[in-house]
Design a protein around this motif. Sequence first.
Motif, PDB file in Angstrom:
ATOM      1  N   GLN A   4       0.822  -1.211   0.000  1.00 49.77           N
ATOM      2  CA  GLN A   4       0.000   0.000   0.000  1.00 49.77           C
ATOM      3  C   GLN A   4       0.860   1.266   0.000  1.00 49.77           C
ATOM      4  OE1 GLN A   4      -3.370   0.328  -0.460  1.00 49.77           O
ATOM      5  NE2 GLN A   4      -2.773   2.461  -0.699  1.00 49.77           N
ATOM      6  N   GLN A   5       1.999   1.221   0.683  1.00 55.78           N
ATOM      7  CA  GLN A   5       2.879   2.391   0.713  1.00 55.78           C
ATOM      8  C   GLN A   5       3.468   2.661  -0.677  1.00 55.78           C
ATOM      9  OE1 GLN A   5       4.773   0.502   4.249  1.00 55.78           O
ATOM     10  NE2 GLN A   5       5.074   2.626   4.893  1.00 55.78           N
ATOM     11  N   ILE A   6       3.752   1.613  -1.417  1.00 54.70           N
ATOM     12  CA  ILE A   6       4.247   1.794  -2.790  1.00 54.70           C
ATOM     13  C   ILE A   6       3.150   2.402  -3.647  1.00 54.70           C
ATOM     14  CG2 ILE A   6       5.024   0.631  -4.886  1.00 54.70           C
ATOM     15  CD1 ILE A   6       6.412  -1.422  -3.110  1.00 54.70           C
ATOM     16  N   LEU A   7       1.938   1.871  -3.535  1.00 53.01           N
ATOM     17  CA  LEU A   7       0.828   2.385  -4.347  1.00 53.01           C
ATOM     18  C   LEU A   7       0.575   3.862  -4.051  1.00 53.01           C
ATOM     19  CD1 LEU A   7      -1.762  -0.535  -4.282  1.00 53.01           C
ATOM     20  CD2 LEU A   7      -0.141   0.054  -6.095  1.00 53.01           C
ATOM     21  N   THR A   8       0.697   4.242  -2.795  1.00 53.12           N
ATOM     22  CA  THR A   8       0.484   5.634  -2.403  1.00 53.12           C
ATOM     23  C   THR A   8       1.535   6.545  -3.021  1.00 53.12           C
ATOM     24  OG1 THR A   8      -0.537   4.927  -0.337  1.00 53.12           O
ATOM     25  CG2 THR A   8       0.274   7.195  -0.423  1.00 53.12           C
ATOM     26  N   SER A   9       2.766   6.036  -3.140  1.00 49.45           N
ATOM     27  CA  SER A   9       3.849   6.861  -3.671  1.00 49.45           C
ATOM     28  C   SER A   9       3.884   6.916  -5.194  1.00 49.45           C
ATOM     29  CB  SER A   9       5.201   6.358  -3.154  1.00 49.45           C
ATOM     30  OG  SER A   9       5.517   5.107  -3.737  1.00 49.45           O
ATOM     31  N   LYS A  10       3.183   5.984  -5.854  1.00 48.95           N
ATOM     32  CA  LYS A  10       3.174   5.976  -7.320  1.00 48.95           C
ATOM     33  C   LYS A  10       2.283   7.094  -7.851  1.00 48.95           C
ATOM     34  CE  LYS A  10       3.119   2.150  -9.680  1.00 48.95           C
ATOM     35  NZ  LYS A  10       2.957   0.801 -10.238  1.00 48.95           N
ATOM     36  N   ALA A  11       2.602   7.548  -9.041  1.00 50.19           N
ATOM     37  CA  ALA A  11       1.792   8.580  -9.676  1.00 50.19           C
ATOM     38  C   ALA A  11       0.372   8.064  -9.882  1.00 50.19           C
ATOM     39  CB  ALA A  11       2.403   8.971 -11.012  1.00 50.19           C
ATOM     40  N   ALA A  12      -0.571   8.934  -9.666  1.00 50.88           N
ATOM     41  CA  ALA A  12      -1.975   8.574  -9.876  1.00 50.88           C
ATOM     42  C   ALA A  12      -2.223   8.335 -11.359  1.00 50.88           C
ATOM     43  CB  ALA A  12      -2.874   9.683  -9.361  1.00 50.88           C
ATOM     44  N   GLY A  13      -3.250   7.628 -11.660  1.00 50.18           N
ATOM     45  CA  GLY A  13      -3.570   7.381 -13.057  1.00 50.18           C
ATOM     46  C   GLY A  13      -4.132   5.997 -13.279  1.00 50.18           C
ATOM     47  N   CYS A  84      -1.074  -9.950  -5.187  1.00 50.30           N
ATOM     48  CA  CYS A  84      -0.698  -9.553  -3.836  1.00 50.30           C
ATOM     49  C   CYS A  84      -1.799  -8.654  -3.292  1.00 50.30           C
ATOM     50  CB  CYS A  84       0.663  -8.865  -3.813  1.00 50.30           C
ATOM     51  SG  CYS A  84       0.761  -7.309  -4.706  1.00 50.30           S
ATOM     52  N   ALA A  85      -1.697  -8.345  -2.009  1.00 54.14           N
ATOM     53  CA  ALA A  85      -2.680  -7.496  -1.337  1.00 54.14           C
ATOM     54  C   ALA A  85      -1.987  -6.241  -0.813  1.00 54.14           C
ATOM     55  CB  ALA A  85      -3.325  -8.263  -0.190  1.00 54.14           C
ATOM     56  N   PRO A  86      -2.743  -5.186  -0.570  1.00 55.18           N
ATOM     57  CA  PRO A  86      -2.144  -3.946  -0.078  1.00 55.18           C
ATOM     58  C   PRO A  86      -1.340  -4.119   1.212  1.00 55.18           C
ATOM     59  CG  PRO A  86      -4.402  -3.547  -0.755  1.00 55.18           C
ATOM     60  CD  PRO A  86      -4.189  -5.038  -0.810  1.00 55.18           C
ATOM     61  N   GLY A  87      -1.717  -5.055   2.048  1.00 55.11           N
ATOM     62  CA  GLY A  87      -1.031  -5.254   3.316  1.00 55.11           C
ATOM     63  C   GLY A  87       0.166  -6.173   3.265  1.00 55.11           C
ATOM     64  N   ASP A  88       0.509  -6.673   2.076  1.00 54.25           N
ATOM     65  CA  ASP A  88       1.654  -7.585   1.948  1.00 54.25           C
ATOM     66  C   ASP A  88       2.971  -6.824   2.069  1.00 54.25           C
ATOM     67  OD1 ASP A  88      -0.097  -9.670   1.508  1.00 54.25           O
ATOM     68  OD2 ASP A  88       0.305  -9.831  -0.639  1.00 54.25           O
TER      69      ASP A  88
END
Length: 144
Positions: A4-13, A84-88
């Motif tokens: 989830q932390q990676i997804l948060t840091s990635k550019a939106a889109g 994978c899941a956001p909490g992995d």
Amino acid sequence: MLVQQILTSKAAGGVVTVPPSATLAEAVAVLAGHRIGAVVVSEDGAGVAGILSERDVVRELARHGPSCMAFSVARVMTARIVICAPGDPVTDVMQKMTDGRFRHLPVMEGQRMTGLISIGDAVKARLSELSMEKDALEGMIKGF
């Protein structure tokens, strides 16, 4: 670090997807246009029917030549998807990718795709985490 932390840091889109009925030529144009190495195959942008990677394209070109560009994505895609899941933890994701010899994992919450993690995303996150740990240890040793 968690997915989830990676997804948060990635550019939106959002995640780039193509429908299973798209031709390989159409999917290759999407890959090239977005400068990405894989595209999720999805009817609705939320579910995952498969993944089409550069490796899949190269494999079909080697088997069938340029005529394969008219094949449907459904015929060529990798249908057995590891997720994978956001909490992995990122380390678990990296291990899955290493064990399976693939570079992309859809992030799923139930039956809904919430993102896509690449090996590059995972390595970048892990290097950042290691750098912070190193800085903290140096600070402790030097008394900062």
